[in-house]
Design an enzyme around this catalytic site. Structure first.
Site, short mmCIF file in Angstrom:
data_model
loop_
_atom_site.label_atom_id
_atom_site.label_comp_id
_atom_site.label_asym_id
_atom_site.label_seq_id
_atom_site.Cartn_x
_atom_site.Cartn_y
_atom_site.Cartn_z
N CYS A 55 -60.40 -35.55 -40.23
CA CYS A 55 -59.40 -36.31 -38.96
C CYS A 55 -59.12 -35.07 -38.06
O CYS A 55 -58.04 -34.34 -38.20
CB CYS A 55 -58.48 -36.79 -39.04
SG CYS A 55 -58.68 -38.25 -38.32
N PRO A 56 -60.24 -35.16 -36.88
CA PRO A 56 -61.39 -35.47 -36.73
C PRO A 56 -62.11 -35.35 -37.14
O PRO A 56 -63.40 -35.84 -37.59
CB PRO A 56 -61.26 -35.01 -34.83
CG PRO A 56 -60.84 -34.17 -34.55
CD PRO A 56 -59.00 -34.45 -35.96
#
Lengths: 76, 377
Positions: free
Chosen positions: A14-15
């Site tokens: 993430c991301p």
């Protein structure tokens, strides 16, 4: 003059690799080649799909010792 | 020994407090001096901005005096750093002072740059500043129907914020009794509704249930604020009545002006959290270029690792552990349900079904944050 820039997105969720690639692509110049390093199997399909839609050039994609090395040339 | 923390946000404040407690004896004995330089005398709880946009918090609830957040032995100065001189172990400040250090921690955060996208500043609202969140709330209250579009530019803080905002928009208009008059449209840069596959797998059916329309592989190119149209790099054009933007971000202005890294993101070792090429300089939070979420949660866990390592090196000569990429983020799934996203460099997040209990824990955490930032929780 074009250059190859490594974007090391191994072991990130993430991301994630594609977001790291897009962020770095924004900062690159037309003609630059970015080499994305990813351990996410999804990158093998996600990256070419994005590259084709935007219109950049997929230079190569290969798995070396469990890490995907995906090279993209910025075309616009 | 002089330890200097530049930046008084979540990461810098947790680091300074945690370190001061770990080195309490040395600080009392005058062997170690911990100084913080910040550009503000206030501390903002940034996640609260989302709630301000939906009228669930007011701006005054987001702030505390920064000095009241810090251990009393920390020398705190509201005097922004203007220059870094790593070769001399010095920084210079806006007031013209020079501060020397033996160990430096940079926690200067990130900033929004909507001006990077043509038309975005004029044509959109956002919830990444106090002024923006207040204005967005007013626009939402005045909205009587039409298309509310969200665009997501990258990089940006808090990767789950766009998803949360869509669920909250759904519940907001439902509560106002006009949900049937509002079309919610979500536009995302990658080929799923969220970059993290498990978040996307959870959010997509939730979007479908809520009637939220979505377009993926949509990288915002420009906004026509007169005709109210957004254009993507991929060739799409979408009409809107109200545009809510997740604006692109860059590192702090001071990092960029000092050429510390591309777009102001400071090159940082993802495990040691030291600035590349400078073993006595640590970088934490949004300021780094490491591939983890730009969130208060990441800044929090990074600050703890750096505090433990600095203290251990001073006491024993050896650091204790590396940053493992740990992040824990709540995800609001509307007005009364939430889930969470917990992961690190090795473990992919596995999302639980949203529940009221997690939502109320998030609401409680909005207050508990002030104990976190003091280094107590």
């Amino acid at each position: 003059m074009s250059q190859v820039k490594i974007v090391d997105a191994c072991n990130t969720f993430c991301p994630g690799p594609l977001m790291e690639l897009i962020s770095n692509m924004k900062q690159a110049s037309v003609g630059d080649v970015l080499e994305l390093l990813s351990t996410d199997e999804g990158s093998v399909n996600d990256v070419p799909e994005w590259v084709n839609k935007v219109g950049h050039e997929l230079v190569s994609s290969q798995n070396i010792d469990g890490i995907w090395h995906i090279k993209i040339r910025k075309t616009k | 020994m002089r330890i200097l923390v530049v930046g008084g946000g979540t990461g810098g404040t947790i680091l300074a407090n945690n370190l001061t407690r770990r080195l309490a004896g040395e600080v009392r004995a005058g062997k170690i001096r911990i100084t913080m330089l910040s550009d503000s005398d206030r501390h903002m709880y940034q996640p609260g901005l989302l709630y301000v946009a939906f009228g669930q918090m007011t701006p005054d609830q987001l702030y505390r005096d920064q000095a009241s957040m810090l251990e009393s032995s920390i020398a705190f100065h509201v005097d922004a750093v203007t220059e870094f001189h790593f070769d001399k172990n010095q920084v210079k400040t806006k007031s013209g002072k020079t501060h020397e250090y033996d160990i430096l921690a940079i926690a200067t955060g990130a900033r929004i740059v909507p001006q990077e996208v043509p038309g975005l500043s004029e044509g959109s609202e956002n919830f990444f500043t106090e002024e923006g969140a207040v204005r967005l709330h007013k626009r939402l209250m005045e909205f009587q129907g039409g298309t509310v579009a969200m665009t997501v530019s990258i990089p940006h803080k808090c990767p789950v914020a766009p998803v949360e905002a869509m669920f909250m928009l759904h519940d907001f208009f439902k509560a106002r009794g006009i949900r049937d008059k509002v079309k919610l449209r979500y536009h995302y840069p990658t080929n799923r509704v969220h970059a993290t596959s498990n978040v996307a797998q959870w959010a997509k059916p939730e979007f479908d249930r809520a009637g939220i329309e979505y377009e993926t592989l949509f990288n915002l190119k420009e906004v026509d604020p007169v005709n109210k149209i957004v254009y993507s790099e991929e060739g799409s054009a979408v009409k809107y009545d109200l545009l809510i933007a997740i604006p692109p971000h860059r590192g702090s202005e001071i990092a960029e002006k000092n050429n510390l890294g591309q777009a102001g993101w400071i090159p940082t070792d993802r495990f040691k959290l030291t600035m590349n090429g400078h073993d006595n300089v640590y970088v934490i939070g949004d300021a780094t270029n490491i591939p983890v979420s730009k969130t208060g949660s990441a800044a929090h866990f990074e600050a703890e690792v750096v505090a433990e390592n600095i203290a251990s090196v001073i006491k024993t000569g050896t650091p204790v552990r590396e940053y493992d990429g740990k992040v824990y983020c709540f995800i609001e799934a509307g007005y009364d349900r939430a889930t969470y996203n917990a992961f690190d460099y090795v473990n992919l997040p596995v999302l639980k079904p949203p529940s009221k209990a997690i939502h109320w824990f998030k609401v409680a955490y909005n207050q508990m944050y002030w104990t976190t930032v003091r280094g107590l929780l």
